[in-house]
Design an enzyme around this catalytic site. Sequence first.
Site, PDB file in Angstrom:
ATOM      1  N   ASP A 127       1.898   4.094   2.661  1.00 42.98           N
ATOM      2  CA  ASP A 127       0.824   4.901   2.056  1.00 42.98           C
ATOM      3  C   ASP A 127       1.378   6.066   1.216  1.00 42.98           C
ATOM      4  O   ASP A 127       1.458   5.947  -0.002  1.00 42.98           O
ATOM      5  CB  ASP A 127      -0.145   5.399   3.131  1.00 42.98           C
ATOM      6  CG  ASP A 127      -1.545   5.695   2.603  1.00 42.98           C
ATOM      7  OD1 ASP A 127      -1.801   5.458   1.419  1.00 42.98           O
ATOM      8  OD2 ASP A 127      -2.394   6.158   3.401  1.00 42.98           O
ATOM      9  N   GLU A 173     -11.045   3.441   6.161  1.00 41.69           N
ATOM     10  CA  GLU A 173      -9.994   4.352   6.657  1.00 41.69           C
ATOM     11  C   GLU A 173     -10.726   5.458   7.432  1.00 41.69           C
ATOM     12  O   GLU A 173     -10.651   5.517   8.658  1.00 41.69           O
ATOM     13  CB  GLU A 173      -9.192   4.939   5.483  1.00 41.69           C
ATOM     14  CG  GLU A 173      -8.124   5.950   5.899  1.00 41.69           C
ATOM     15  CD  GLU A 173      -7.455   6.656   4.701  1.00 41.69           C
ATOM     16  OE1 GLU A 173      -8.007   6.647   3.588  1.00 41.69           O
ATOM     17  OE2 GLU A 173      -6.363   7.243   4.909  1.00 41.69           O
ATOM     18  N   HIS A 230      -9.532   0.909  -1.135  1.00 41.03           N
ATOM     19  CA  HIS A 230      -9.469   1.585   0.160  1.00 41.03           C
ATOM     20  C   HIS A 230     -10.874   1.524   0.771  1.00 41.03           C
ATOM     21  O   HIS A 230     -11.852   1.900   0.112  1.00 41.03           O
ATOM     22  CB  HIS A 230      -9.091   3.054  -0.011  1.00 41.03           C
ATOM     23  CG  HIS A 230      -7.644   3.314  -0.312  1.00 41.03           C
ATOM     24  ND1 HIS A 230      -6.967   2.722  -1.336  1.00 41.03           N
ATOM     25  CD2 HIS A 230      -6.745   4.123   0.323  1.00 41.03           C
ATOM     26  CE1 HIS A 230      -5.714   3.159  -1.343  1.00 41.03           C
ATOM     27  NE2 HIS A 230      -5.544   4.009  -0.346  1.00 41.03           N
ATOM     28  N   HIS A 235       0.865  -1.194   0.000  1.00 40.29           N
ATOM     29  CA  HIS A 235       0.000   0.000   0.000  1.00 40.29           C
ATOM     30  C   HIS A 235       0.891   1.230   0.000  1.00 40.29           C
ATOM     31  O   HIS A 235       1.267   1.745   1.052  1.00 40.29           O
ATOM     32  CB  HIS A 235      -0.917  -0.032   1.232  1.00 40.29           C
ATOM     33  CG  HIS A 235      -1.925   1.087   1.276  1.00 40.29           C
ATOM     34  ND1 HIS A 235      -3.113   0.997   1.964  1.00 40.29           N
ATOM     35  CD2 HIS A 235      -1.915   2.331   0.723  1.00 40.29           C
ATOM     36  CE1 HIS A 235      -3.791   2.127   1.839  1.00 40.29           C
ATOM     37  NE2 HIS A 235      -3.080   2.962   1.098  1.00 40.29           N
ATOM     38  N   HIS A 255       1.240   4.815  -2.575  1.00 43.22           N
ATOM     39  CA  HIS A 255       0.840   5.581  -3.766  1.00 43.22           C
ATOM     40  C   HIS A 255       2.112   6.214  -4.313  1.00 43.22           C
ATOM     41  O   HIS A 255       2.762   6.990  -3.602  1.00 43.22           O
ATOM     42  CB  HIS A 255      -0.169   6.666  -3.386  1.00 43.22           C
ATOM     43  CG  HIS A 255      -1.398   6.114  -2.724  1.00 43.22           C
ATOM     44  ND1 HIS A 255      -2.573   5.908  -3.397  1.00 43.22           N
ATOM     45  CD2 HIS A 255      -1.624   5.691  -1.452  1.00 43.22           C
ATOM     46  CE1 HIS A 255      -3.483   5.407  -2.570  1.00 43.22           C
ATOM     47  NE2 HIS A 255      -2.932   5.268  -1.377  1.00 43.22           N
TER      48      HIS A 255
HETATM   49  N1  HPA Z   1      -6.665   7.308   1.236  1.00 41.75           N
HETATM   50  C1  HPA Z   1      -7.340   7.620   0.145  1.00 41.75           C
HETATM   51  N2  HPA Z   1      -6.776   8.068  -0.960  1.00 41.75           N
HETATM   52  C2  HPA Z   1      -5.460   8.236  -0.975  1.00 41.75           C
HETATM   53  C3  HPA Z   1      -4.692   7.949   0.122  1.00 41.75           C
HETATM   54  C4  HPA Z   1      -5.329   7.452   1.292  1.00 41.75           C
HETATM   55  O1  HPA Z   1      -4.727   7.150   2.329  1.00 41.75           O
HETATM   56  N3  HPA Z   1      -3.418   8.226  -0.218  1.00 41.75           N
HETATM   57  C5  HPA Z   1      -3.419   8.658  -1.498  1.00 41.75           C
HETATM   58  N4  HPA Z   1      -4.656   8.674  -1.956  1.00 41.75           N
HETATM   59 ZN    ZN Z   2      -3.723   4.800   0.463  1.00 42.38          ZN
END
Ligand code: HPA
Ligand code: ZN
Length: 332
Positions: free
Chosen positions: A277, A199, A196, A16, A18
């Site tokens: 992340d 969160e 996702h 995970h 980006h």
């Molecule tokens: N959550 C949702 N979208 C995202 C995240 C995240 O943690 N990081 C980059 N885009």
């Molecule tokens: Zn993410």
Amino acid sequence: MSQLDLIRALPKAELHVHIEGTFEPELMFAIAKRNQVAIPYQTIEEVKQAYNFHNLQSFLDIYYAGANVLIHEQDFYDLAWAYFEKCQQDNVVHTEMFFDPQTHTVRGIAFETVLNGLVRACDDAKTKLGISSELIMCFLRHLSEEDAIETLQQALPFKDKIIGVGLDSSEVGHPPEKFERVFAQAREAGFLIVAHAGEEGPAEYVWQALDLLKVNRIDHGVRSEEDPVLMQRLAKERMPLTVCPLSNLKLCVVDDMRDHNIKRLLEQGLCVTVNSDDPAYFGGYMNDNFVAIADALNLTEDELKKLAIHSFEASFLNDAEKEKWINQIHAL
Ligand code: HPA
Ligand code: ZN
């Protein structure tokens, strides 16, 4: 071996991350300069001061603005290469990276420009650093399902270079059910599926990711703990959760790392993993995340090893590769 030495010695997979979230201010300034793009900061210190978030959206606004300086294939290469160098430092031996094509295609950057730069960095990481990798393309959930369908169409000619599709961006108000049809098309086309969920959004979004999108992994998922029936299902199916501790702290999903539930999730038999992340924005890469939870939650050696083993178990590597790395962890 000290705890820090163990964290460093463990081979790890990152599931995970980006790639746009690995954009360090130094590289952002360099690429902005060579592309002659203005950025709203004068100094690196100013950038870092702007990285004070109170929720997911406050981060996303800054994260999308940063990505605007990426224009040429070489920019995407440089971005990914810098991340691979961090992987090498942290003994991340395999990584499955997210990229957000829509962040770039809406600015007129071709899908191929983004993908070719990333793929070339992945190839070099294998040959020069021995690091294996896969790419996962994410749909931006604040945009429409139609836009996601168009993005899926753009990806089809490059199917062999993209292992899966995911779902990211602003979670609350954009539930997985909004994207049920495009994910069905993606599965039909042979992509693996992640999303996702849980969160900032409720446990209900995790149910939807499982039942409607038919995910192979849940990204984040920390709010699953609010629903005991969901917890039983995640444990029984060994459905992986790609947890991101420093992200959760920076985006105020938890107020204090000592309140993070990753240890409880582990104790309840879930296949939880540790990930960074958006490490350039949240204050640390893989090992920083391990150190933060090891310290705050007094994790044992066995728990640290288990988290690293889970990262391979939850990965999209083949069984022989998984076994090779897991055996190395057992031998430590
Ligand atoms: N959550 C949702 N979208 C995202 C995240 C995240 O943690 N990081 C980059 N885009
Ligand atoms: Zn993410």
